[in-house]
Motif scaffolding. Structure first.
Motif, short mmCIF file in Angstrom:
data_model
loop_
_atom_site.label_atom_id
_atom_site.label_comp_id
_atom_site.label_asym_id
_atom_site.label_seq_id
_atom_site.Cartn_x
_atom_site.Cartn_y
_atom_site.Cartn_z
N LEU A 170 132.05 29.51 8.50
CA LEU A 170 131.14 29.05 7.46
C LEU A 170 129.97 28.26 8.05
CD1 LEU A 170 130.41 28.51 4.47
CD2 LEU A 170 131.95 26.53 4.57
N PHE A 171 130.27 27.19 8.76
CA PHE A 171 129.21 26.32 9.27
C PHE A 171 128.51 26.92 10.49
CE2 PHE A 171 131.90 23.33 6.91
CZ PHE A 171 130.94 22.76 6.10
N GLY A 172 129.23 27.73 11.27
CA GLY A 172 128.59 28.41 12.39
C GLY A 172 127.54 29.40 11.93
N THR A 173 127.83 30.13 10.86
CA THR A 173 126.86 31.07 10.30
C THR A 173 125.62 30.35 9.81
OG1 THR A 173 128.64 32.58 9.64
CG2 THR A 173 126.50 32.86 8.57
N PHE A 174 125.81 29.24 9.11
CA PHE A 174 124.68 28.48 8.57
C PHE A 174 123.82 27.89 9.69
CE2 PHE A 174 122.97 24.34 7.26
CZ PHE A 174 122.12 24.75 6.23
N ILE A 175 124.46 27.21 10.65
CA ILE A 175 123.70 26.55 11.73
C ILE A 175 123.03 27.57 12.63
CG2 ILE A 175 123.92 25.06 13.75
CD1 ILE A 175 126.27 23.67 12.31
N CYS A 176 123.78 28.60 13.00
CA CYS A 176 123.24 29.62 13.90
C CYS A 176 122.12 30.40 13.22
CB CYS A 176 124.36 30.56 14.34
SG CYS A 176 123.91 31.70 15.67
N GLY A 177 122.29 30.70 11.93
CA GLY A 177 121.25 31.43 11.21
C GLY A 177 119.97 30.63 11.10
N LEU A 178 120.09 29.33 10.85
CA LEU A 178 118.92 28.47 10.76
C LEU A 178 118.20 28.38 12.11
CD1 LEU A 178 117.28 26.55 8.95
CD2 LEU A 178 118.80 24.70 9.69
N GLN A 179 118.95 28.22 13.17
CA GLN A 179 118.35 28.14 14.50
C GLN A 179 117.77 29.49 14.92
OE1 GLN A 179 120.75 26.03 17.28
NE2 GLN A 179 119.58 26.67 19.07
N LEU A 180 118.39 30.55 14.48
CA LEU A 180 117.90 31.89 14.79
C LEU A 180 116.50 32.10 14.23
CD1 LEU A 180 118.32 34.91 15.62
CD2 LEU A 180 119.44 35.21 13.40
N ILE A 181 116.27 31.68 13.00
CA ILE A 181 114.95 31.84 12.38
C ILE A 181 113.89 31.05 13.13
CG2 ILE A 181 113.63 31.41 10.27
CD1 ILE A 181 116.21 31.83 8.69
N ILE A 182 114.27 29.89 13.63
CA ILE A 182 113.31 29.02 14.32
C ILE A 182 113.02 29.50 15.74
CG2 ILE A 182 112.89 26.66 15.14
CD1 ILE A 182 114.69 25.70 12.83
N VAL A 183 114.06 29.92 16.47
CA VAL A 183 113.94 30.16 17.91
C VAL A 183 113.70 31.62 18.27
CG1 VAL A 183 115.15 29.95 20.11
CG2 VAL A 183 115.38 28.16 18.40
N GLU A 184 114.37 32.56 17.58
CA GLU A 184 114.38 33.94 18.06
C GLU A 184 113.78 34.95 17.09
OE1 GLU A 184 118.29 35.07 19.21
OE2 GLU A 184 118.31 33.80 21.01
N TYR A 185 113.05 34.50 16.10
CA TYR A 185 112.51 35.43 15.12
C TYR A 185 111.61 36.46 15.78
CZ TYR A 185 109.87 37.23 11.14
OH TYR A 185 109.28 38.06 10.22
N SER A 186 110.70 36.03 16.64
CA SER A 186 109.77 36.96 17.30
C SER A 186 110.49 37.88 18.27
CB SER A 186 108.67 36.17 18.03
OG SER A 186 109.25 35.30 18.99
N ASP A 187 111.52 37.40 18.95
CA ASP A 187 112.27 38.24 19.90
C ASP A 187 113.00 39.37 19.18
OD1 ASP A 187 111.50 36.71 22.10
OD2 ASP A 187 113.15 35.30 21.80
N ILE A 188 113.57 39.07 18.03
CA ILE A 188 114.26 40.12 17.26
C ILE A 188 113.27 41.13 16.71
CG2 ILE A 188 115.71 40.54 15.24
CD1 ILE A 188 116.87 37.74 15.63
N ALA A 189 112.12 40.66 16.28
CA ALA A 189 111.11 41.58 15.72
C ALA A 189 110.56 42.53 16.78
CB ALA A 189 109.96 40.77 15.11
N SER A 197 125.27 35.72 18.72
CA SER A 197 126.27 34.77 18.20
C SER A 197 126.31 34.78 16.67
CB SER A 197 125.95 33.35 18.70
OG SER A 197 126.05 33.26 20.10
N PHE A 198 125.16 34.97 16.06
CA PHE A 198 125.09 34.99 14.60
C PHE A 198 125.94 36.12 14.03
CE2 PHE A 198 122.96 36.49 10.67
CZ PHE A 198 123.12 35.35 9.89
N ILE A 199 125.93 37.28 14.68
CA ILE A 199 126.76 38.40 14.22
C ILE A 199 128.23 38.01 14.27
CG2 ILE A 199 127.40 40.80 14.62
CD1 ILE A 199 124.65 41.23 15.86
N ASN A 200 128.63 37.34 15.35
CA ASN A 200 130.03 36.92 15.48
C ASN A 200 130.42 35.93 14.39
OD1 ASN A 200 132.64 36.26 16.81
ND2 ASN A 200 131.60 34.34 17.28
N TYR A 201 129.58 34.94 14.14
CA TYR A 201 129.90 33.95 13.10
C TYR A 201 129.97 34.61 11.72
CZ TYR A 201 129.18 30.24 16.52
OH TYR A 201 129.27 29.41 17.62
N CYS A 202 129.14 35.61 11.51
CA CYS A 202 129.20 36.34 10.23
C CYS A 202 130.53 37.06 10.07
CB CYS A 202 128.05 37.34 10.14
SG CYS A 202 126.43 36.58 9.84
#
Length: 384
Positions: A231-250, A73-78
C-alpha cells in the motif's frame, strides 16, 4: 526413545565441555538436519531472485539504454498491493485492514519510505561509482543489521556468529578480487564519492527495512507486512516516480522485448518479496543477508553468456568461503534477551536469555505465540 549405536563411542569430556571437537560434532549434526538444508535452499532461492532482478536491470541498461529503477520498483509494489493488500482487506476481526491502518499507519509509512529509498539509492549508485565499491560498501549493511537487531530485537550473538560474518566478508573480498582480475571491473564511476555515499545510505536503509520485516513477520504476520508495504510502497514510489523519472519513461521506445524484460524483473522482485519473509521467519534477517551474498556469483554465471564476462577460479573459492561462513552462522542459535521480574531473575542477568530456534526454553520464559513481553511477565507473576 533415542536409539544408541553400540559401535559409537560415548562423547568424551572434552566434547561435552564445548571443545573444538564437540563444536564440530554439533555443526555436523546441524548441517545434516532437514531444517538446515531447507534453510540453505530457501536462502539460495532468494539469491536467484536477486540475480534475476540484477540481470534484467543490467540488460535493460546496457542493450536498450533504459534506466528506470523507480518505475521497475513501482511495478513490484503494485503487484504486492494487488495481492497482499487485497488479502489484508478481506480480513475480519481485530487485525483487519482498517484497524491496522488506524493504529499503525505512521509506522508503515516509515517502513515504506525506507524500503523504497533503499531500492532507489542502491540502483542509482551504479551510475556514479564502481562495482567494486558497491560490493564492498554494501557489506556495511550486515554489521548495521546486527547492531539494530541487538538493540531493537534484543538478539544476542556468540563468538562463532562474529567469526562467521568475518568469513562471509572475506568471501566477498575474494569475489571483488576475482572481478578485478577477470576484467569485470571496468567502470571507474563518474562521481565516486557521491556513489559511495549512496551505497552506504542504501545499505543502512536495507538494514532498517530488514529489521522491521523480521519483527513484523515473527510477531504479527507476513500478510500484514507485505500488504502494508504494498500500500504505502505504491504511493511513495509512484509519487517519486512522477517527480524523478517521468521524462525517462516517456523516452522509452517500447517493443515486446523491453516489455518482457520489465515483466521478468517485476516477477523476480515479487518472488523475492514474497519469499523473503518466509525465510526470515524461520531464521533471521542477518542469516538471510549472509546467504544472499552469493547472488553476485549467480549474476556472473548469466553474465558469462549475456555480457561476455570472463570466468575465474576465485569465484568458486568465493562461493565456498561465503557458504562456509553461512553454515557457521546457522550452526549455533542466537539468543534473545527478555525482561523478567526481579523475583524471577534472582540477580542473574543471563537468566533472561531465551535461545531461539528449536532449543528448549526455560519454564520462566515459556510463552504463547503472539504474546508480548509484558504479558509474559504478568502471567509469570500470577503463577508465582
Amino acid at each position: 526413545m533415542e536409539v544408541i549405536d553400540p559401535n559409537e563411542s560415548s562423547p568424551s569430556p572434552a566434547q561435552s565441555s564445548g571443545s573444538l571437537a564437540g563444536i564440530l560434532v554439533k555443526i555436523r549434526k546441524k548441517v545434516c538436519s532437514w531444517y538446515f538444508l531447507k534453510t540453505v535452499a530457501l536462502g539460495q532461492m532468494v539469491s536467484l531472485f536477486i540475480c534475476g532482478t540484477a540481470v534484467t536491470s543490467q540488460y535493460l541498461a546496457d542493450v536498450y539504454k533504459v534506466n528506470t529503477p523507480m518505475f521497475q520498483s513501482f511495478i513490484n509494489y503494485c503487484l504486492l498491493f494487488l495481492v497482499y493488500t487485497m488479502v489484508l482487506a478481506l480480513r475480519t476481526g481485530e487485525d483487519n485492514f482498517l484497524h491496522i491502518l488506524k493504529k499503525k499507519w505512521w509506522k508503515y509509512i516509515f517502513l515504506g519510505l525506507a524500503d523504497v529509498e533503499a531500492n532507489f539509492t542502491m540502483v542509482k549508485a551504479y551510475q556514479y561509482t564502481s562495482i567494486t565499491s558497491i560490493q564492498l560498501l554494501d557489506c556495511v549493511g550486515i554489521p548495521v543489521l546486527m547492531a539494530l537487531s541487538w538493540f531493537i530485537l534484543r538478539s544476542r550473538y556468540r563468538v562463532i556468529h562474529f567469526v562467521a560474518v568475518a568469513v562471509c566478508l572475506a568471501g566477498v573480498g575474494t569475489m571483488v578480487g576475482a572481478d578485478i582480475l577477470s576484467g569485470r571491473e571496468h567502470n571507474n564511476g563518474s562521481n565516486m564519492l557521491f556513489g559511495d555515499i549512496l551505497v552506504l545510505v542504501g545499505a543502512c536503509l536495507y538494514a532498517i527495512s530488514n529489521v522491521c520485516e523480521e519483527y513484523i513477520v515473527k510477531n504479527l504476520s507476513r500478510e500484514e507486512f507485505l500488504g502494508m508495504l504494498g500500500l504505502f510502497g505504491t504511493f511513495i514510489c509512484g509519487l517519486q516516480l512522477i517527480i524523478v523519472e517521468y521524462s525517462d519513461i516517456a523516452s522509452i521506445h517500447w517493443d515486446w522485448k523491453i516489455a518482457l524484460l520489465f515483466i521478468a524483473y517485476a516477477l523476480c522482485m515479487f518472488g523475492l518479496y514474497s519469499l523473503m519473509p518466509i525465510v526470515i521467519k524461520i531464521t533471521s534477517a542477518t542469516s538471510v543477508n549472509l546467504g544472499i551474498l552469493t547472488a553476485d556469483l549467480y549474476s556472473l554465471l548469466f553474465g558469462l553468456y549475456l555480457f561476455g564476462y570472463q570466468f575465474s577460479g576465485l569465484y568458486i573459492l568465493s562461493f565456498t568461503v561465503i557458504m562456509v561462513g553461512f553454515i557457521l552462522y546457522c550452526s549455533t542459535p542466537t539468543y534473545t534477551a527478555e525482561a523478567l521480574p526481579p523475583s524471577a531473575s534472582s540477580g542473574f542477568d543471563n537468566s533472561g536469555l531465551n535461545v531461539e530456534n528449536d532449543l528448549e526454553t526455560p519454564g520462566a520464559l515459556s510463552f504463547i505465540p503472539g504474546e508480548s513481553v509484558a504479558d509474559k511477565v504478568e502471567n509469570q507473576v500470577r503463577k508465582e
